[in-house]
Each structure stands twice: as C-alpha cells, then as structure tokens.
Design a protein around this motif. Structure first.
Motif, short mmCIF file in Angstrom:
data_model
loop_
_atom_site.label_atom_id
_atom_site.label_comp_id
_atom_site.label_asym_id
_atom_site.label_seq_id
_atom_site.Cartn_x
_atom_site.Cartn_y
_atom_site.Cartn_z
N ASN A 224 0.82 -1.20 0.00
CA ASN A 224 0.00 0.00 0.00
C ASN A 224 0.86 1.26 0.00
O ASN A 224 0.78 2.08 0.91
CB ASN A 224 -0.93 -0.01 1.22
N TRP A 226 0.35 3.75 -1.56
CA TRP A 226 -0.58 4.89 -1.59
C TRP A 226 -0.73 5.51 -0.21
O TRP A 226 -1.05 6.68 -0.10
CB TRP A 226 -1.95 4.44 -2.12
N ARG A 230 -0.92 9.42 0.08
CA ARG A 230 -2.13 9.99 0.67
C ARG A 230 -1.81 10.75 1.96
O ARG A 230 -2.41 11.77 2.26
CB ARG A 230 -3.16 8.89 0.93
N GLU A 243 -8.85 5.95 -2.18
CA GLU A 243 -8.06 4.71 -2.23
C GLU A 243 -7.85 4.32 -3.69
O GLU A 243 -8.65 4.67 -4.56
CB GLU A 243 -8.79 3.59 -1.49
N PRO A 244 -6.79 3.57 -4.00
CA PRO A 244 -6.54 3.17 -5.39
C PRO A 244 -7.54 2.13 -5.86
O PRO A 244 -8.13 1.40 -5.07
CB PRO A 244 -5.12 2.58 -5.33
N SER A 245 -7.71 2.05 -7.18
CA SER A 245 -8.55 1.01 -7.77
C SER A 245 -7.79 -0.31 -7.78
O SER A 245 -6.57 -0.34 -7.58
CB SER A 245 -8.92 1.39 -9.21
N GLU A 248 -5.08 -0.20 -10.38
CA GLU A 248 -3.91 0.54 -9.92
C GLU A 248 -3.06 -0.31 -8.99
O GLU A 248 -1.83 -0.31 -9.08
CB GLU A 248 -4.35 1.82 -9.21
N LYS A 249 -3.71 -1.03 -8.09
CA LYS A 249 -2.98 -1.90 -7.17
C LYS A 249 -2.18 -2.96 -7.93
O LYS A 249 -1.01 -3.21 -7.63
CB LYS A 249 -3.95 -2.58 -6.20
N TYR A 280 -0.77 -6.50 -1.41
CA TYR A 280 -1.41 -5.64 -2.41
C TYR A 280 -2.88 -6.01 -2.60
O TYR A 280 -3.71 -5.14 -2.88
CB TYR A 280 -0.69 -5.78 -3.76
#
Length: 325
Positions: A224, A226, A230, A243-245, A248-249, A280
C-alpha cells in the motif's frame, strides 16, 4: 528531507525494489532493512547485497545492528566509505531473540550508558550523519526512552526515531505516544515518531499530539504505497485522496515484481513476491483464492497471469468471483 513522512526499515521487506516503489509515492526519507555488523566485516555475500541503493531512492538511511563496539564501528566505517547511503542508522529496537542474544537491537534499551558509548564511537569514526531507531523500553518496568534519547544526543546522534512499543510487546498492543512526546520534549535533535500510524489522519494526530518532527510508516505501507502518497498530500493540503482502484494496485504490484526480478533473479523474486502480492490484494473480494494460486506459482509468467486476471475481472464487473488461470 522533502516532507515529514518516512518509510520504516522492515527486515525481509525493505530491499531496493520495495523502497524505490514506495519512494516514488513521495516518501521524504526511506530506511533500508537492518544489516548485521559481523556480516559486513566478514564480507558475507548476502549481507553485501543488502547494501545496494538505487540513486532514485535517495535520501536513504542504511541501518546496521550489533552488540560490540569494535565490530559496529568497523561496519559503520564500511558503510561510510563504500556505499552511497546518506545516513547511517543504528538499530536499537529489533525485538527478535536471535538479535537480542547478540546483545544487539532492543537489548541496548536497558543500558543508557552503553547507548552513549556505542553511538559516540560510531559518530567519531564516520563522516555521514548517524541516527538511531529505538523502542521506548524493554518492558513496562524498564522504559528509559528519555534517558536513551538524551544519551544519543550527547553522543552526537543527528536524530532519533522512536517506536512507541516495548521489546516485550513485539508488534502487539498499543503504541505509547505519550512516551514519544516525552522524548521530543527532552531532546533538541529531530525526533521521528513510529507506531500505530495506519491512516493519514493518524499521521496528523501523531504530529499534533507528540510534536515530533516526522512520522515513520511501516506495516501500513505493505502492499500500500498509496498510504505514503495519501499521507503526504493530507498533511500538506488537508485533502484525503481516494483509495486506489484494483487495476492501480495490480499495476504497481507488477512494477514492484519486475524490480524484484532485476534485483534478485526470477526464482527468488517469485517466492518473495508471494507475500507482497497478498498485501497488495488485501481487501479485494476473493483474495483468499487468489493467494492460494499465487503461492503455487513457480514462474514470473504464472504470477503475472494471475495478477492480470484479477485486474481484468474487476474491470469487467463490480464484484467478480475469482477464476483460476
């Protein structure tokens, strides 16, 4: 340091492939996983491989551990002279038995005098800045965080990162931010707070409640990165990014995997990536079945196919069922 968000050193995780991936999400500083002083002195092949740093990761702290002054100093001098690290960090928090038995890691927490002597010896021997990452204490009856931090400062340490748990807690229970605050109030060097920063809001709360100069994020960044981006964005703007899609992950997971292959070769990378892929995929419906498939993958092609299949299914329907490749 570009901002106040720092990636923690995590044994078996924080290699160059992981660090670079997280760095690209905006970490102000990254730490490498801890390296044995004796492994460096004996020029152990696996230990020396841990010294690799991609220039894109910088600034970076290389972390060493040891229980004897002479070997720790020699290891620090090696890092100082032969690596492109920006900082030499000393581990004073690892709670595992094999490190404790070497009089290293969290064992130092019981003796502020030793902390001073060891840090001073390293500072005197190298040109790079020396920092320390420590826990608040050994157990509830032996919390010498302030004394240890003051010893680090007197010895010439440039900063201290404080994990708000004791050695006995390991990674369980609640981190004590009050003790982190006490450390910050009693030293003049920068203090980095660590422990229970699981959301961007936690990071802001730690900064406000403890007064630390930066926050260190460890387990919350696994799978993560992100979390780093973030958090940086939230601290700077007050805006909480989404949050990422799933796509994207998966894309970042595959990028991380490609870097791990270049770093360690396909055979090792496939096996190491299994745990990262599970991180992930955390929170994705059906990830239990996916993890089972990933744990049976033997080649990079198989692993990529599984991950791309997950992304494709989530793009086709909102709540898909996983189908094995």
């Amino acid at each position: 340091m570009a901002n106040r968000v720092v990636l923690a050193p995590m044994a078996g995780v924080s290699n160059a492939a992981f660090r670079l991936t997280v760095k690209e999400f905006g970490a102000g500083l990254v730490y490498a996983e801890m390296i044995s002083d004796k492994g460096l002195i004996t020029r152990n092949k696996k230990t020396l491989e841990l010294l690799y740093i991609d220039e894109r990761e910088k600034p970076i702290a290389l972390q060493i551990f040891g229980g004897e002054k002479e070997t720790l100093v020699e290891a620090a001098k090696f890092v100082d002279q032969y690596t492109n690290a920006d900082i030499i960090d000393i581990n004073m928090g690892c709670p595992v038995n094999k490190v404790i038995k070497c009089e290293a890691g969290a064992k130092w927490l019981l003796d502020p005098k030793k902390v001073y002597e060891m840090v001073a010896a390293v500072v005197d021997a190298v040109k790079k800045p020396v920092t320390v990452k420590m826990r608040i204490g050994w157990d509830d009856e032996h919390i010498f965080a302030v004394e240890n931090a003051q010893a680090i400062e007197r010895a010439g340490g440039s900063a201290v990162a404080v994990h708000g748990r004791t050695r006995i807690q390991m990674y369980e229970g609640k981190a004590d931010w009050d003790v982190i605050c006490q450390v910050k109030e009693n030293v003049d060097i920068p203090v980095i707070g660590n422990g229970d920063v699981e959301t961007p809001q936690d990071a802001r709360r730690m900064l406000e409640e403890t007064g630390v100069d930066a926050v260190m994020i460890g387990r919350a960044a696994l799978g993560n990165p992100w979390m780093i981006y973030r958090t940086v964005h939230y601290l700077e703007t007050g805006e909480l990014m989404p949050e990422p899609s799933v796509r994207e992950k998966i894309d970042v997971c595959l990028l991380h995997f490609d870097r791990l292959i270049k770093l360690k070769g396909e055979y090792i990378a496939v096996r190491e990536m299994r745990k990262h892929a599970a991180w992930y995929l955390k929170g994705i419906r059906g990830n239990g079945m996916v993890r089972n498939a990933i744990n049976q993958a033997e080649t990079a092609e198989e692993l990529r196919a599984i991950l791309n299949n997950v992304a494709a299914q989530w793009e086709e329907q909102e709540k898909p069922e996983f189908q094995a490749v």
